[in-house]
Design a protein around this motif. Structure first.
Motif, short mmCIF file in Angstrom:
data_model
loop_
_atom_site.label_atom_id
_atom_site.label_comp_id
_atom_site.label_asym_id
_atom_site.label_seq_id
_atom_site.Cartn_x
_atom_site.Cartn_y
_atom_site.Cartn_z
N GLN A 220 0.87 -1.17 0.00
CA GLN A 220 0.00 0.00 0.00
C GLN A 220 0.90 1.22 0.00
OE1 GLN A 220 -2.99 0.03 3.03
NE2 GLN A 220 -4.14 1.59 1.94
N GLU A 221 0.74 2.04 -1.05
CA GLU A 221 1.63 3.19 -1.13
C GLU A 221 0.84 4.46 -0.94
OE1 GLU A 221 4.22 3.10 -4.53
OE2 GLU A 221 4.15 0.92 -4.52
N TRP B 96 -0.54 7.45 -2.57
CA TRP B 96 -0.86 7.83 -3.95
C TRP B 96 -1.25 9.29 -4.07
CZ3 TRP B 96 -0.05 4.57 -7.93
CH2 TRP B 96 0.06 3.21 -7.64
N HIS C 11 -0.50 11.41 -7.05
CA HIS C 11 -0.86 10.92 -8.38
C HIS C 11 -2.10 11.67 -8.85
CE1 HIS C 11 -0.35 7.54 -11.28
NE2 HIS C 11 -1.51 7.99 -11.63
N ARG C 12 -1.91 12.68 -9.71
CA ARG C 12 -3.03 13.53 -10.09
C ARG C 12 -3.39 13.39 -11.57
NH1 ARG C 12 -5.96 14.95 -6.51
NH2 ARG C 12 -6.60 16.84 -7.59
N LYS C 13 -2.84 12.42 -12.21
CA LYS C 13 -2.95 12.33 -13.65
C LYS C 13 -4.39 12.38 -14.16
CE LYS C 13 -0.87 9.66 -17.35
NZ LYS C 13 0.26 10.51 -17.66
N ILE D 68 -2.77 -1.81 -3.01
CA ILE D 68 -4.01 -1.31 -2.44
C ILE D 68 -4.05 0.18 -2.68
CG2 ILE D 68 -5.29 -1.03 -0.29
CD1 ILE D 68 -3.64 -3.52 0.66
N ILE E 26 -7.46 6.55 -7.81
CA ILE E 26 -6.32 5.93 -8.49
C ILE E 26 -6.77 4.74 -9.33
CG2 ILE E 26 -4.12 4.74 -8.11
CD1 ILE E 26 -4.15 7.78 -7.53
N THR F 53 -8.40 6.02 -12.29
CA THR F 53 -7.41 6.55 -13.24
C THR F 53 -6.86 5.39 -14.06
OG1 THR F 53 -6.78 8.18 -11.60
CG2 THR F 53 -5.33 7.94 -13.48
N TYR G 15 -7.24 4.78 -18.17
CA TYR G 15 -6.07 4.76 -19.05
C TYR G 15 -5.73 3.35 -19.52
CZ TYR G 15 -5.11 9.59 -17.75
OH TYR G 15 -5.19 10.94 -17.57
#
Lengths: 385, 467
Positions: A13-14, A16, A19-21, B32, B37, B40, B44
């Motif tokens: 689990q990072e 994120w 991360h706004r892409k 996780i 995310i 997203t 994509y």
């Protein structure tokens, strides 16, 4: 971040949050939609929900999301496979496209369930875009041009100025900052260099009253489309004039064979039967100007909407009255709603007028309201033809 | 963290069961992550892809549906080695169990199905590099310039040649149209003709044709032959073609792949010790996934049913099947063979039986007036239609016929018409894109209302010419 290792898999689990892409590209899309709004201005401004509104609310206008065009099959002309509950029969209806309720207009595709992007466009946004393209006609200067008002607004800060215009707050801030840089965060001392002064600009406004004399043919030949065009045009024109003048009066003159001043409601809703004599409206307008709206106090904008069908014996009289009206007005606008390009006796007569104050436009479809506005309200460059 | 421990334990258990069933997958990476995310990645198709407004539009739409509670992505798995799977951080443990079992089967499919044998397993890294390069071009040439180009390429990106074995140019006898109509008594008659090649009269014109034989790979053709493209544009075109080649096997095995994964998540979870609550929630989730639809085919459901049918029929073969050499109890064996060798088209052709079509109440419907009505329930028609929908990944089949049409460098494309017409308004929007990439007049031949028609775009307007 934590991770646990085993021989054949990892669960992790990072964080994120950076991360706004998705959001960035979502913005790209919505920017493109906004741009499309701008490009669709001609269609938008004749949108019924705006013209019929009270002009204050944010109006939701359905705007198609941008299509990603591909070479694909025609959905409604192909066969599809579906699955029933076990008792389906040939002839059963599995879906409907609701096409009967759809309006006219070219479909961009044939796929059912097209997605609409309900863009929220505020009236102000449309106004801003539209009015940026419009200008008050820059016509020859009239005698009463000296009534132009001059105003002063303080909107700039400089280091030099009259001592009476000193800006105390900014002076103190400047001194405080400089002192702080020298190591003592305090107000004193204040040097000359810290002084800040308010300075002003002169604002030139045209004299601030205008009147629109809205004339319209209400004879039998003017149908609902013709009236709607006149109405959309008038809606935006008054809005535009209100941004330029402090006060804009509007008079509605309806005419068929006789002319009378009516309420806005009656103007757009009531139809009359009978023929058309346009000169009656012009006479009424001149009468109003003489009685209520003296040219020295008012900027006068007479506009006449018609379908071009006038009694031909009246045309000569119209011509001279229009010239008389132009003598007292800023401009004279003639809009002809003529969807089928009929021969128009009135336009034929007016074609001879060469006065730059006379502006005319033939409206054929909804979009033309926008082009008419642009035609009527463009700045004529002095010295140009 | 107990929650994490529980998940860790579940993964271990599921992995063991899956291995026991003979599933063969790459090492797994479970990530996780929060909803935006996941969505997203969903939009994509990959965790790292270049920027384009169309992905933003897709993301917005998917995220909105999620926010409104209308949809939820259950699984997201990437064909790569190691294989990445994404789990929503709000998933319950039982949801994760289902997803983990499901993605293991997907991964097994990626690893073993022949259609995937040429896909690059390092595509995550490759797409990251692509994204960086395109971003770099945006800096040099400006967002608008790059976007204008991407718009054009994305509009035709499916028109590649994904054949596993590609033969290029010069195989004259492979595909030449024949004027004489062939009368077939049975559907296999053409097999006999393979023995004696028909002699062709020599081509009248000696002009060297480009392409020598019709070229299916429009992107490649443009790449090699367009005089319009700059170096950076060729680079982008190459990269997008590469990405499409990577995605293609997933498009042509959608029904099989989802059916396979659904079959195995059901089997695997049956082996597990679930609590009563978990069992009920699992049943609900599973029912959601395989819910059939009256107006489309649910690939999860159809694929599952076909696989189950294979297992049943090969476990208990009929006498006819036994005569043909099928051994009783060979269901699983046959299933693994199918998952290795077939794609949706052969899967449906070989294993969607008449009984299954009737049992599952499959039908054909089409538009009549403003209604879509069931028009046919015949087994053959349903099967043919399903296959037709899967041909070329569901996209119209185009070939480049001539790159020097009327000896004027014009591009002549032919749509291999098979009774399904093109969406004309869309076509008229795409032609300008091809024109942009080719730089000269573009023609496309197809059929509208059973009449041959050529659409041409000359840089200003689309013209139609009926033959």
């Amino acid at each position: 971040m934590h991770e646990e290792q085993s021989e054949s898999f990892v669960v992790s689990q990072e964080n994120w949050s950076l991360h706004r892409k998705g959001y960035q590209d979502q913005k790209r899309h919505s920017d493109k939609v906004k741009k499309a709004i701008h490009n669709n201005l001609p269609e938008l401004i004749s949108e019924e929900s705006i013209v019929m509104s009270d002009g204050r609310d944010v109006i939701k206008i359905p705007i198609r999301s941008l299509d990603e065009y591909k070479i694909r099959y025609n959905h409604s002309k192909s066969k599809h496979v579906g699955q029933g509950g076990g008792d389906s029969q040939v002839g059963d209806v599995v879906a409907s496209d609701g096409s009967q309720s759809a309006g006219k207009g070219k479909q961009a595709g044939d796929q059912p369930g097209q997605d609409f992007y309900e863009a929220e466009v505020s009236l102000a946004e449309i106004e801003e875009t539209l009015f940026r393209e419009l200008e008050l006609p820059n016509l020859e200067k009239r005698e009463q041009a000296e009534i132009i008002e001059e105003d002063i607004t303080f909107n700039d800060i400089r280091k030099k100025g009259l001592i009476g215009n000193i800006d105390k707050k900014r002076t103190i801030i400047a001194a405080f900052k400089r002192n702080a840089m020298e190591g003592h965060a305090e107000i004193m001392p204040i040097y000359n260099d810290d002084l800040r002064f308010k300075t002003w600009d002169e604002v030139v406004k045209p004299q601030s009253k205008a009147v629109v004399l809205m004339m319209m043919d209400t004879s039998a030949s003017m149908g609902s489309f013709e009236k709607y065009m006149a109405r959309s045009f008038y809606f935006w024109m008054t809005k535009f004039l209100r941004t330029k003048y402090e006060k804009v009066d509007i008079e509605f003159i309806a005419h068929h064979t006789i002319a009378k001043v009516v309420s806005e409601m009656d103007f757009f809703s009531k139809g009359e039967s009978g023929g058309t004599i346009c000169s009656t409206a012009y006479e009424k307008a001149l009468d109003l100007i003489a009685k209520k709206y003296h040219p020295s106090r008012y900027n006068i904008y007479p506009f006449h909407f018609s379908d071009g069908e006038n009694m031909s014996s009246d045309n000569g009289k119209c011509l001279s009255l229009v010239e008389e009206l132009m003598g007292v007005s800023n401009m004279f606008g003639y809009g002809e709603v003529n969807a089928h390009s009929r021969y128009s006796t009135l336009m034929n007569t007016y074609q001879k007028i060469e006065d730059p104050k006379f502006r005319h436009y033939v409206l054929k479809e909804n979009k033309d309201v926008y082009y008419a506005l642009k035609k009527f309200f463009h700045k004529r460059l002095e010295g140009s033809v | 963290m107990t929650e994490h421990k529980a998940l860790q334990y579940a993964v271990e258990e599921i992995t063991e069961i899956a291995k026991g069933f003979g599933l063969d997958f790459y090492p797994m990476r479970y990530e996780i992550c929060p909803a935006d995310i996941i969505y997203t990645f969903g939009a994509y198709g990959m965790p790292t892809r270049f920027s384009h407004w169309s992905f933003g539009k897709q993301f917005h739409k998917m995220k909105l549906q999620y926010d409104l509670g209308l949809s939820q992505i259950y699984e997201l798995v990437i064909n790569s080695n190691p294989c990445y799977a994404f789990l929503l951080e709000t998933n319950t443990l039982i949801q994760n169990k289902l997803i983990i079992a499901h993605v293991l089967a997907h991964c097994d499919f990626f690893k073993n199905n022949v259609r995937f044998s040429n896909t690059r397993r390092d595509m995550v890294e490759s797409m990251t590099a692509t994204a960086e390069r395109i971003a770099e071009y945006e800096k040099i040439y400006g967002n608008e310039e790059v976007e204008r180009f991407l718009d054009a390429v994305l509009a035709i990106q499916e028109h590649i040649d994904p054949s596993l074995v590609r033969w290029r140019h010069g195989n004259e006898e492979v595909e030449q149209e024949d004027d004489a109509p062939i009368i077939r008594k049975t559907m296999y008659d053409d097999l006999w003709e393979m023995d004696h090649k028909r002699l062709k009269p020599p081509a009248e014109s000696k002009r060297k044709k480009t392409p020598a034989s019709p070229e299916k790979d429009l992107l490649l053709f443009l790449l090699e032959n367009s005089r319009e493209l700059e170096e950076w544009q060729r680079d982008i075109l190459t990269m997008i073609r590469e990405e499409m080649l990577y995605f293609w096997p997933q498009m042509e095995t959608k029904i099989m792949n989802e059916g396979w994964a659904t079959f195995w998540h059901q089997r695997i979870l049956r082996e597990m010790d679930l609590t009563a609550d978990e069992t009920i929630e699992f049943a609900k989730l599973n029912a959601n996934v395989i819910q059939p639809s009256r107006t489309s085919i649910n690939p999860y459901y159809l694929g599952l049913k076909i696989f189950e049918d294979i297992e049943r029929r090969y476990n208990h073969p009929t006498e006819e099947m036994i005569e043909l050499g099928v051994k009783p109890g060979s269901g699983r064996e046959r299933m693994f063979e199918v998952r290795e060798m077939d794609s949706d088209i052969s899967f449906i052709r070989n294993y969607l039986t008449k009984e299954l079509v009737q049992k599952e109440d499959l039908y054909i419907f089409e538009k009549k007036g403003s209604h879509y009505k069931i028009s046919d329930k015949e087994y053959r028609s349903v099967q043919d239609r399903l296959i037709a929908q899967r041909v070329n990944g569901g996209f119209p089949y185009l070939v480049v016929y001539d790159g020097d049409y009327v000896r004027n460098g014009e591009l002549y494309l032919v749509h291999k018409y098979e009774e399904t017409e093109l969406d004309v308004p869309y076509l008229e929007h795409v032609l300008p894109y091809i024109h942009q990439l080719w730089g000269r007049i573009v023609h496309l031949e197809t059929y509208v209302d059973n009449k041959q028609v050529v659409f041409s775009y000359d840089g200003k307007k689309v013209h139609r010419r009926f033959a």
